[in-house]
Every structure is written in structure tokens, then in C-alpha cells.
Design an enzyme around this catalytic site. Structure first.
Site, mmCIF file in Angstrom:
data_model
loop_
_atom_site.group_PDB
_atom_site.id
_atom_site.type_symbol
_atom_site.label_atom_id
_atom_site.label_comp_id
_atom_site.label_asym_id
_atom_site.label_seq_id
_atom_site.Cartn_x
_atom_site.Cartn_y
_atom_site.Cartn_z
ATOM 1 N N LYS A 40 0.787 -1.120 0.181
ATOM 2 C CA LYS A 40 0.051 -0.157 -0.009
ATOM 3 C C LYS A 40 0.853 1.229 -0.094
ATOM 4 O O LYS A 40 2.176 1.156 0.280
ATOM 5 C CB LYS A 40 -0.796 0.039 1.143
ATOM 6 N N ARG A 141 -11.043 -0.193 14.665
ATOM 7 C CA ARG A 141 -10.842 0.426 13.377
ATOM 8 C C ARG A 141 -12.125 -0.081 12.442
ATOM 9 O O ARG A 141 -13.051 0.903 12.290
ATOM 10 C CB ARG A 141 -9.541 0.400 12.683
ATOM 11 N N HIS A 172 -6.456 -7.447 13.269
ATOM 12 C CA HIS A 172 -5.268 -6.385 13.111
ATOM 13 C C HIS A 172 -4.928 -6.095 14.767
ATOM 14 O O HIS A 172 -5.895 -5.753 15.655
ATOM 15 C CB HIS A 172 -5.460 -5.196 12.430
ATOM 16 N N ARG A 225 0.560 -10.856 6.662
ATOM 17 C CA ARG A 225 0.263 -9.742 5.903
ATOM 18 C C ARG A 225 1.684 -8.796 6.180
ATOM 19 O O ARG A 225 1.728 -8.207 7.250
ATOM 20 C CB ARG A 225 -0.959 -8.901 6.219
ATOM 21 N N TYR A 270 15.405 30.671 6.090
ATOM 22 C CA TYR A 270 14.314 31.462 6.743
ATOM 23 C C TYR A 270 14.270 31.493 8.085
ATOM 24 O O TYR A 270 14.352 30.671 8.837
ATOM 25 C CB TYR A 270 12.936 30.734 6.191
ATOM 26 N N CYS A 316 14.082 24.478 3.545
ATOM 27 C CA CYS A 316 13.236 25.192 2.591
ATOM 28 C C CYS A 316 12.469 24.402 1.892
ATOM 29 O O CYS A 316 12.569 22.992 1.978
ATOM 30 C CB CYS A 316 14.092 25.970 1.975
ATOM 31 N N MET A 317 11.435 24.773 1.268
ATOM 32 C CA MET A 317 10.703 23.796 0.424
ATOM 33 C C MET A 317 11.428 23.012 -0.635
ATOM 34 O O MET A 317 10.960 21.860 -0.711
ATOM 35 C CB MET A 317 9.541 24.639 -0.456
ATOM 36 N N ASP A 318 12.581 23.621 -1.231
ATOM 37 C CA ASP A 318 13.144 22.778 -2.188
ATOM 38 C C ASP A 318 14.724 22.874 -1.895
ATOM 39 O O ASP A 318 15.480 22.386 -3.007
ATOM 40 C CB ASP A 318 12.943 23.461 -3.664
HETATM 41 C C1 LIG Z 1 -0.580 -1.815 7.032
HETATM 42 C C2 LIG Z 1 -1.231 -2.929 7.340
HETATM 43 C C3 LIG Z 1 -0.501 -4.301 7.515
HETATM 44 C C4 LIG Z 1 1.022 -4.347 7.375
HETATM 45 O O1 LIG Z 1 1.657 -3.779 8.709
HETATM 46 P P1 LIG Z 1 3.373 -3.671 8.852
HETATM 47 O O2 LIG Z 1 3.466 -3.222 10.306
HETATM 48 O O3 LIG Z 1 3.617 -2.712 7.814
HETATM 49 O O4 LIG Z 1 3.620 -5.298 8.613
HETATM 50 C C5 LIG Z 1 -1.047 -5.484 7.734
HETATM 51 N N1 LIG Z 1 -2.321 -5.371 8.028
HETATM 52 C C6 LIG Z 1 -3.301 -4.329 8.042
HETATM 53 C C7 LIG Z 1 -4.667 -4.415 8.213
HETATM 54 C C8 LIG Z 1 -2.577 -3.118 7.696
HETATM 55 O O5 LIG Z 1 -3.290 -1.965 7.429
#
Ligand SMILES: *Cc1c(COP(=O)(O)O)cnc(C)c1O
Length: 380
Positions: A40, A141, A172, A225, A270, A316-318
Site C-alpha cells: 500500500k 478501526r 489486526h 500480511r 528562513y 526550505c521547500m526545495d
Molecule cells: C498496513 C497493514 C499491515 C502491514 O503492517 P506492517 O506493520 O507494515 O507489517 C497489515 N495489516 C493491515 C490491516 C494493515 O493496515
């Protein structure tokens, strides 16, 4: 934002490191278990498509993303074999795209299934829609929280079997990266209670993000995951040691575009927050907060010829300025993250300085920075 290909400033991704990190996790899987690579947020800033390819080559059999568009990006890039699980919630009006691109969505309640079933029929979408059920064991969540909700959900799935393909379920953990496992155990207890309501479990049962995979084996689960650890970053920061070494994949380099001696009485940047009290060599780097280098990096270090040089004045920005120990030629290489002459600055150190976590910095590097990919000897 346009990609600054004609500026010396880039993120370098070591694909071999990603392969090595994934391979080590795959080796530890119990028989029948699988690993999905979490790519992601453009692969945590590393580049989703390239990371997904490297992970697949090292034994990942599927991918996780946050939103439907990220799944479609992978399909369009030619990753068409593997399951792709969207971890966030997808609007039910998108059922046509979900089926078209063979994406697996997360479902968090029975009402979604009913609404999606209706839309499928009115949009004449044929084929069963793949999904995972989210169980909220204490993350607060998304997902079902109560045993009776799970019971009712299973009944709905059975009723709508012709429309849906129940592939898996997951929960999770909120604190799998903490040395204190009190809340982890509370969540595990809740999860097991919810699981007890399901007679016929789907193919995949998943509890582990990277932290849970590294430190909390759960025997009922068969799908990991794997996110942050695949990129070589310790999910706990420095709180817990991983059971095997992780190899960071990302470095960030640039160059000095200006080197000048600044006289006492003048300031840098700045707000004139850094005053020069003696003749000082100042180098300018063509990167700034628009590239994802935060203003709070003032006072942090970069490597020039292996020497740690402080960032002086506000970012700075850049552009940003560093204090050099002596005059060095313009175009001298600067390492902001990574190793130079045997010295290393890590994303973790940078995150500590900014009082955040490496996750946030990694996915905050903007698209103005081009990403380049390279491979190394596996034993490096
Ligand atoms: C982002 C996410 C993961 C991965 O988590 P890590 O800590 O990067 O391994 C797994 N499950 C869910 C639901 C997530 O949102």
C-alpha cells in the site's frame, strides 16, 4: 508533482534487500501458510509495482493494498496471477471494478454484502465477488466486534453464496510491536472468541502484520500480511530485536549544488534561526520539504565524504543547507539515508529526530524524487 529527473536527488531501492527480507519470512512460515506482501501507499514509498515483483520472486503469493486503485495499478502493471486484498473498505458501488480486476475486498458487516449483492445484480456484474471478513478484536478501526454479529454475518454469507466467494478473515493487532503483550493477549482472546462462531473457516485466517509475525506466533493463523519488515525496517523501531537481521532497502542521495564560506554576522535560511559566528563552509542540497524532507530535520545530520554534517537553518521547500567541516567541491555526493564511506544514517534515526516513525517518513517522500532500482550480491 513532476518527477525531477534532471536534478541530482533520488531514492535508491535495493531489490535484493526486499527479496532477502521476504525470503527469510517465507522460510519461517508453518506448512500451508502463505505470505502476502503489503505494498500500500506505493510500497511505503518504495514503489508498489517493483516491490510487488521482488516480493513475488522471493515467495510472496499475494499482495495487500489499502485502496482499490492500488490494486488496479498492480493488475494494470501485469501482476495478474496473485490475489490482491484491499485492506481498507471499498464502496459497494465499485463492485463492477472489483470483479473486473479480480480484486479481493475487505468486508466489515453483513449490510455491505446485501448492498453489494443488489448493486451487482442491477449492474449485471457476473461472477462471485471475493472478500475477506474483518474482525475487530480491539484495534477499534473496522470489523465485527461481537460474537452475535459474526453469527449473523455467517448466515448472510450462506444466503448469498451464489454472489460471493468468502476467501478469508483477518484481525489486526494494535500493540504487536510493543514489549508489553498485555493488550495483545486481550485481542487474541477476543479474536478466538469470534473465531469460535464460525463452523467452516474460509481458506485464509490472518492475524499477523510484520510485528505479530516476528514476535507473536498464533497457531490458528495461516496468512501473514508482511509490510514494514519487507522493506528492512523494524516495526518496533528499536524496542524489540527481530529474530533475524532485516536489511533496509531504501537510501536517499543527492549532491552539493553550492559550497561557499559564510562570514560571521550572517544567518542561514528562513527566520535566520542559525547564526554564523565564525567563517563557516556551508553546502546547499537541492532537496526540501516538498520532497518529504521535513522542516523538523533542522539539526539532523547528512553524510558528506563519510562525515556527519549538521543541517543548519530551516529546511526550505526545495533546498536545505548543511555545515561542512571544510571546503569540498560542488557536486560532491550527499547521503541523507544510507551508507557512505562505512558510515550509515538510517530512516529510524531520521524518524527519531522528527519524533515520528519510519513508516510515516518512508511514505512521505514525494513523487518529485525519482526512484531507481538496483540489485546486489545476495551475500552483501
Ligand atoms: C498496513 C497493514 C499491515 C502491514 O503492517 P506492517 O506493520 O507494515 O507489517 C497489515 N495489516 C493491515 C490491516 C494493515 O493496515
Amino acid at each position: 508533482m513532476v518527477v525531477a529527473n534532471n536534478r541530482n536527488g533520488q531514492i535508491l531501492i535495493n531489490e535484493t534487500a526486499i527479496r532477502k527480507n521476504v525470503h527469510q519470512a517465507v522460510e519461517r512460515l508453518t506448512p500451508g501458510s502463505k505470505l502476502f506482501a503489503v505494498v500500500k501507499a506505493d510500497g511505503y514509498g518504495h514503489g508498489a509495482v517493483q516491490v510487488a515483483r521482488a516480493a513475488a520472486a522471493a515467495g510472496a503469493t499475494g499482495f495487500c493494498v489499502a485502496v482499490l486503485d492500488e490494486a488496479i495499478q498492480l493488475r494494470k502493471a501485469g501482476l495478474v496471477e496473485q490475489p490482491i486484498l484491499v485492506l481498507g473498505l471499498t464502496d459497494e458501488t465499485k463492485v463492477d471494478l472489483v470483479v473486473k480486476y479480480d480484486v479481493t475486498v475487505t468486508v466489515a458487516d453483513a449490510e455491505w454484502l446485501r448492498a453489494a449483492a443488489q448493486l451487482k445484480q442491477s449492474l449485471r456484474v457476473t461472477g462471485r465477488l471475493k472478500f475477506f471478513l474483518a474482525l475487530d478484536s480491539g484495534m477499534g478501526r473496522i470489523g465485527l466486534q461481537r460474537p452475535e454479529e459474526v453469527r449473523a454475518f455467517v448466515a448472510t454469507v450462506n444466503e448469498l453464496q451464489a454472489q460471493f466467494d468468502w476467501q478469508g478473515l483477518y484481525t489486526h493487532f494494535a500493540t504487536a510491536d510493543s514489549p508489553d503483550d498485555h493488550y495483545f493477549n486481550f485481542q487474541l482472546h477476543n479474536f478466538r472468541q469470534l473465531l469460535g462462531e464460525i463452523k467452516h473457516l474460509p481458506r485464509y485466517v490472518s492475524v499477523a502484520n510484520s510485528a505479530a509475525d516476528l514476535w507473536h506466533p498464533v497457531p490458528e493463523a495461516n496468512l501473514v500480511r508482511y509490510g514494514i519488515a519487507m522493506y528492512g525496517l523494524n516495526p518496533s523501531g528499536t524496542a524489540i530485536k527481530p529474530p533475524f537481521p532485516l536489511t533496509p532497502a531504501l537510501s536517499l542521495t543527492s549532491e552539493l549544488v553550492s559550497v561557499r564560506q559564510v562570514e560571521p554576522g550572517r544567518s542561514i535560511g528562513y527566520g535566520a534561526t542559525y547564526s554564523v559566528t565564525e567563517p563557516t563552509w556551508i553546502g546547499t542540497i537541492p532537496l526540501g520539504y516538498a520532497d518529504g524532507l521535513r522542516r523538523s530535520l533542522q539539526g539532523f545530520l547528512v553524510l558528506v565524504n563519510g562525515k556527519r554534517c549538521p543541517i543548519v537553518g530551516r529546511v526550505c521547500m526545495d533546498q536545505l543547507m548543511v555545515k561542512l567541516p571544510n571546503s569540498v567541491p560542488v557536486h560532491t555526493k550527499v547521503t541523507l539515508i544510507g551508507t557512505d564511506h562505512g558510515h550509515t544514517i538510517t530512516l529510524q534515526e531520521m524518524a527519531e529526530h522528527c519524533q515520528t516513525i519510519h513508516y510515516e517518513l518512508a511514505c512521505g517522500f514525494s513523487n518529485r524524487l525519482p526512484r531507481f532500482y538496483y540489485q546486489t550480491d545476495l551475500n552483501d
